[in-house]
Design a protein around this motif. Structure first.
Motif, PDB file in Angstrom:
ATOM      1  N   SER A 136      -4.952  22.480  36.160  1.00  0.00           N
ATOM      2  CA  SER A 136      -6.127  22.423  35.284  1.00  0.00           C
ATOM      3  C   SER A 136      -6.472  21.002  34.868  1.00  0.00           C
ATOM      4  O   SER A 136      -5.792  20.034  35.221  1.00  0.00           O
ATOM      5  CB  SER A 136      -5.882  23.266  34.025  1.00  0.00           C
ATOM      6  OG  SER A 136      -5.086  22.540  33.092  1.00  0.00           O
ATOM      7  N   ASN A 137      -7.518  20.905  34.080  1.00  0.00           N
ATOM      8  CA  ASN A 137      -7.892  19.673  33.397  1.00  0.00           C
ATOM      9  C   ASN A 137      -6.949  19.429  32.222  1.00  0.00           C
ATOM     10  O   ASN A 137      -5.988  20.182  32.008  1.00  0.00           O
ATOM     11  CB  ASN A 137      -9.339  19.762  32.907  1.00  0.00           C
ATOM     12  CG  ASN A 137      -9.551  20.930  31.953  1.00  0.00           C
ATOM     13  OD1 ASN A 137      -8.836  21.938  32.011  1.00  0.00           O
ATOM     14  ND2 ASN A 137     -10.523  20.840  31.075  1.00  0.00           N
ATOM     15  N   ALA A 138      -7.226  18.399  31.452  1.00  0.00           N
ATOM     16  CA  ALA A 138      -6.391  18.083  30.288  1.00  0.00           C
ATOM     17  C   ALA A 138      -6.760  18.981  29.110  1.00  0.00           C
ATOM     18  O   ALA A 138      -7.936  19.155  28.788  1.00  0.00           O
ATOM     19  CB  ALA A 138      -6.572  16.626  29.895  1.00  0.00           C
ATOM     20  N   ILE A 139      -5.756  19.533  28.465  1.00  0.00           N
ATOM     21  CA  ILE A 139      -5.920  20.231  27.193  1.00  0.00           C
ATOM     22  C   ILE A 139      -5.357  19.278  26.138  1.00  0.00           C
ATOM     23  O   ILE A 139      -4.138  19.141  25.991  1.00  0.00           O
ATOM     24  CB  ILE A 139      -5.167  21.576  27.172  1.00  0.00           C
ATOM     25  CG1 ILE A 139      -5.525  22.405  28.413  1.00  0.00           C
ATOM     26  CG2 ILE A 139      -5.480  22.322  25.890  1.00  0.00           C
ATOM     27  CD1 ILE A 139      -6.985  22.799  28.509  1.00  0.00           C
ATOM     28  N   ILE A 140      -6.258  18.583  25.425  1.00  0.00           N
ATOM     29  CA  ILE A 140      -5.850  17.481  24.555  1.00  0.00           C
ATOM     30  C   ILE A 140      -5.763  17.942  23.105  1.00  0.00           C
ATOM     31  O   ILE A 140      -6.706  18.516  22.562  1.00  0.00           O
ATOM     32  CB  ILE A 140      -6.827  16.299  24.670  1.00  0.00           C
ATOM     33  CG1 ILE A 140      -6.842  15.775  26.111  1.00  0.00           C
ATOM     34  CG2 ILE A 140      -6.464  15.185  23.698  1.00  0.00           C
ATOM     35  CD1 ILE A 140      -7.855  14.670  26.347  1.00  0.00           C
ATOM     36  N   ASP A 141      -4.623  17.688  22.501  1.00  0.00           N
ATOM     37  CA  ASP A 141      -4.418  17.919  21.067  1.00  0.00           C
ATOM     38  C   ASP A 141      -4.286  16.542  20.419  1.00  0.00           C
ATOM     39  O   ASP A 141      -3.188  16.000  20.297  1.00  0.00           O
ATOM     40  CB  ASP A 141      -3.160  18.760  20.847  1.00  0.00           C
ATOM     41  CG  ASP A 141      -2.886  19.063  19.373  1.00  0.00           C
ATOM     42  OD1 ASP A 141      -3.593  18.508  18.511  1.00  0.00           O
ATOM     43  OD2 ASP A 141      -1.956  19.851  19.093  1.00  0.00           O
ATOM     44  N   GLU A 142      -5.433  15.986  20.035  1.00  0.00           N
ATOM     45  CA  GLU A 142      -5.440  14.612  19.522  1.00  0.00           C
ATOM     46  C   GLU A 142      -4.665  14.500  18.214  1.00  0.00           C
ATOM     47  O   GLU A 142      -3.957  13.510  17.977  1.00  0.00           O
ATOM     48  CB  GLU A 142      -6.881  14.140  19.318  1.00  0.00           C
ATOM     49  CG  GLU A 142      -7.005  12.695  18.888  1.00  0.00           C
ATOM     50  CD  GLU A 142      -8.440  12.222  18.823  1.00  0.00           C
ATOM     51  OE1 GLU A 142      -8.656  11.076  18.403  1.00  0.00           O
ATOM     52  OE2 GLU A 142      -9.334  12.995  19.192  1.00  0.00           O
ATOM     53  N   GLU A 143      -4.773  15.510  17.361  1.00  0.00           N
ATOM     54  CA  GLU A 143      -4.110  15.460  16.065  1.00  0.00           C
ATOM     55  C   GLU A 143      -2.597  15.343  16.208  1.00  0.00           C
ATOM     56  O   GLU A 143      -1.942  14.584  15.483  1.00  0.00           O
ATOM     57  CB  GLU A 143      -4.461  16.711  15.253  1.00  0.00           C
ATOM     58  CG  GLU A 143      -3.854  16.729  13.858  1.00  0.00           C
ATOM     59  CD  GLU A 143      -4.267  17.959  13.061  1.00  0.00           C
ATOM     60  OE1 GLU A 143      -3.697  18.166  11.968  1.00  0.00           O
ATOM     61  OE2 GLU A 143      -5.155  18.709  13.529  1.00  0.00           O
ATOM     62  N   GLY A 199     -10.147  11.081  27.108  1.00  0.00           N
ATOM     63  CA  GLY A 199     -10.025  10.834  28.531  1.00  0.00           C
ATOM     64  C   GLY A 199     -10.037  12.109  29.331  1.00  0.00           C
ATOM     65  O   GLY A 199     -10.450  13.166  28.853  1.00  0.00           O
ATOM     66  N   SER A 200      -9.574  11.987  30.577  1.00  0.00           N
ATOM     67  CA  SER A 200      -9.679  13.104  31.506  1.00  0.00           C
ATOM     68  C   SER A 200      -8.515  13.091  32.486  1.00  0.00           C
ATOM     69  O   SER A 200      -7.962  12.035  32.798  1.00  0.00           O
ATOM     70  CB  SER A 200     -11.006  13.012  32.274  1.00  0.00           C
ATOM     71  OG  SER A 200     -11.126  14.048  33.213  1.00  0.00           O
ATOM     72  N   ILE A 201      -8.187  14.280  32.964  1.00  0.00           N
ATOM     73  CA  ILE A 201      -7.139  14.441  33.969  1.00  0.00           C
ATOM     74  C   ILE A 201      -7.765  14.489  35.358  1.00  0.00           C
ATOM     75  O   ILE A 201      -8.800  15.099  35.578  1.00  0.00           O
ATOM     76  CB  ILE A 201      -6.346  15.745  33.722  1.00  0.00           C
ATOM     77  CG1 ILE A 201      -5.358  15.580  32.574  1.00  0.00           C
ATOM     78  CG2 ILE A 201      -5.600  16.189  34.984  1.00  0.00           C
ATOM     79  CD1 ILE A 201      -4.153  14.728  32.922  1.00  0.00           C
ATOM     80  N   ASP A 202      -7.109  13.817  36.305  1.00  0.00           N
ATOM     81  CA  ASP A 202      -7.438  13.974  37.712  1.00  0.00           C
ATOM     82  C   ASP A 202      -6.118  14.052  38.476  1.00  0.00           C
ATOM     83  O   ASP A 202      -5.041  13.907  37.885  1.00  0.00           O
ATOM     84  CB  ASP A 202      -8.314  12.821  38.214  1.00  0.00           C
ATOM     85  CG  ASP A 202      -9.328  13.284  39.243  1.00  0.00           C
ATOM     86  OD1 ASP A 202      -8.931  14.006  40.176  1.00  0.00           O
ATOM     87  OD2 ASP A 202     -10.506  12.944  39.102  1.00  0.00           O
ATOM     88  N   TYR A 203      -6.220  14.275  39.779  1.00  0.00           N
ATOM     89  CA  TYR A 203      -5.024  14.398  40.607  1.00  0.00           C
ATOM     90  C   TYR A 203      -5.150  13.458  41.777  1.00  0.00           C
ATOM     91  O   TYR A 203      -6.188  13.387  42.442  1.00  0.00           O
ATOM     92  CB  TYR A 203      -4.842  15.850  41.047  1.00  0.00           C
ATOM     93  CG  TYR A 203      -4.532  16.747  39.872  1.00  0.00           C
ATOM     94  CD1 TYR A 203      -3.214  16.997  39.501  1.00  0.00           C
ATOM     95  CD2 TYR A 203      -5.553  17.280  39.095  1.00  0.00           C
ATOM     96  CE1 TYR A 203      -2.933  17.783  38.397  1.00  0.00           C
ATOM     97  CE2 TYR A 203      -5.280  18.061  37.987  1.00  0.00           C
ATOM     98  CZ  TYR A 203      -3.964  18.317  37.641  1.00  0.00           C
ATOM     99  OH  TYR A 203      -3.667  19.080  36.539  1.00  0.00           O
TER     100      TYR A 203
END
Length: 394
Positions: A366-373, A58-62
């Motif tokens: 910022s945008n999302a910094i995703i750590d899926e693991e 997914g994605s981050i928005d504000y």
């Protein structure tokens, strides 16, 4: 008869020159490459969002002074406060008026007028009001006419026919202005694509405006950077990033071009500025004509190792433009540039894949910094150094 031949020849020559100039006119303008570095570092603050049930795609928005995480797979929109505390969850897959009847969110846009727009992979569009209630679900009218299918005897196509184009789902960042949304596009038609000939790079449109009043394509416009013409084929580096300011100006940052091009609402060039990022691996690998296998290999294996520009964000009230870039070459960090009044005032190392999304004083987010693991979603926020905030360049 001879006189008619001369008239026809002159017409062809004039038409050819006009077509060439049309392409050049998209980029022919004053270009500035000025650096005045005012700081060498920024203190980055990492915020981990509260744990959620998520696909972590997914994605981050504000939105309304909140952080919104849009889960593309489950179609949930999670809302957090600016410190990462979970507030509520909206939508989700389903057929009711407060659910999203879609299998996967390919693109979305939150409009200033309160509308929430979601696009799927079958030309479907889903429109909600500010209270997350469904207004409309329908199909986008492309207004095109290129025939398709095995029986087509078509020998040539018009680059301005909407039927040629597909949404660029690999770079599907939507922007809005008024009651329109804008989306990146490309063509994969057999007669007009990134491997069929260089005319594609000179004549192909890169953006579509979708009119939300009648849910249809309103105009196709824009061109790819002339930097691509220096290579035989560089289809795997032919995308771009863009933003639209409050005055309806378009800021275009092409993947391999150090310039940021600024266009007015009619997409007439105004000016361009930019300085190459630091330590970027720009040794791009060309591709042979019609070699689709090599294109796929280069896109997924070679492209991630190269340096290119990844995002642009405008804060016109502050006179600031942020541009992010990937260094490539095995670098453990990416780069972030800040321009003030078209002058580069900062160029620093930042975490991989970081892009700037919004500003709520005194922080940029910022945008999302995703750590899926590890099932973590972080955002980065920071304040600008006083040396940049207070300094006047003009």
């Amino acid at each position: 008869m001879k006189q008619n031949y001369i008239y026809i020849l002159v017409f062809i020559l004039i038409s050819g020159c006009k077509e060439k100039n049309n392409f050049e006119d998209f980029f022919k303008t004053e270009k500035t490459s000025i650096s005045k570095i005012l700081s060498n570092s920024i203190e980055l603050d990492s915020i981990e969002l509260d744990k959620i049930e998520s696909s972590y795609t997914g994605s981050i928005d504000y939105l309304d002074n909140k952080i919104a995480f849009v889960d593309f797979r489950f179609c949930w929109v999670y809302l957090f406060d600016l410190n990462g505390n979970l507030l509520e969850r909206k939508l989700g897959q389903g057929r009711s008026e407060d659910e999203l009847n879609i299998s996967f969110i390919d693109g979305y846009s939150f409009l200033p007028n309160g509308k929430r727009i979601f696009l799927g992979s079958t030309n479907d569009i889903h429109i909600y009001d500010r209270n997350w209630k469904k207004i409309k679900q329908t199909t986008i009218n492309r207004n095109g006419s290129v025939p398709t299918g095995k029986g087509s005897n078509l020998k040539k196509v018009s680059p301005n026919d909407a039927s040629l184009y597909s949404f660029d789902y690999m770079n599907f960042n939507l922007k809005s202005f008024g009651n329109s949304i804008f989306a990146p596009i490309y063509s994969e038609h057999k007669l007009f694509n990134g491997l069929s000939g260089m005319d594609y790079y000179k004549e192909g449109n890169i953006l579509v405006e979708i009119d939300l009043n009648n849910i249809s394509f309103k105009r196709l416009f824009g061109r790819r950077t002339p930097q691509l013409l220096k290579y035989e084929y560089l289809m795997h580096h032919s995308t771009f990033n863009f933003d639209i300011d409050k005055n309806y100006n378009f800021y275009i940052s092409h993947e391999i071009d150090p310039m940021i091009y600024v266009y007015d609402r009619e997409y007439k060039i105004q000016y361009a500025f930019g300085v190459p990022g630091l330590n970027m691996d720009t040794n791009y690998t060309e591709i042979n004509k019609l070699n689709l296998k090599k294109f796929r290999q280069l896109y997924f294996d070679d492209r991630p190792k190269k340096g290119y520009y990844t995002g642009v964000k405008v804060f016109e009230d502050l006179g600031l433009v942020f541009r992010s870039y990937q260094k490539g070459g095995g670098s453990l960090t990416d780069g972030l540039q800040i321009y003030k009044d078209k002058v580069l005032v900062l160029d620093i190392d930042v975490p991989k894949k970081l892009q700037i999304k919004n500003f709520y004083a005194p922080y940029f987010y910022s945008n999302a910094i995703i750590d899926e693991e590890n099932e973590k979603i972080n955002i980065i926020r920071f304040k600008l150094p006083e040396s940049i905030v207070k300094h006047k360049l003009n």
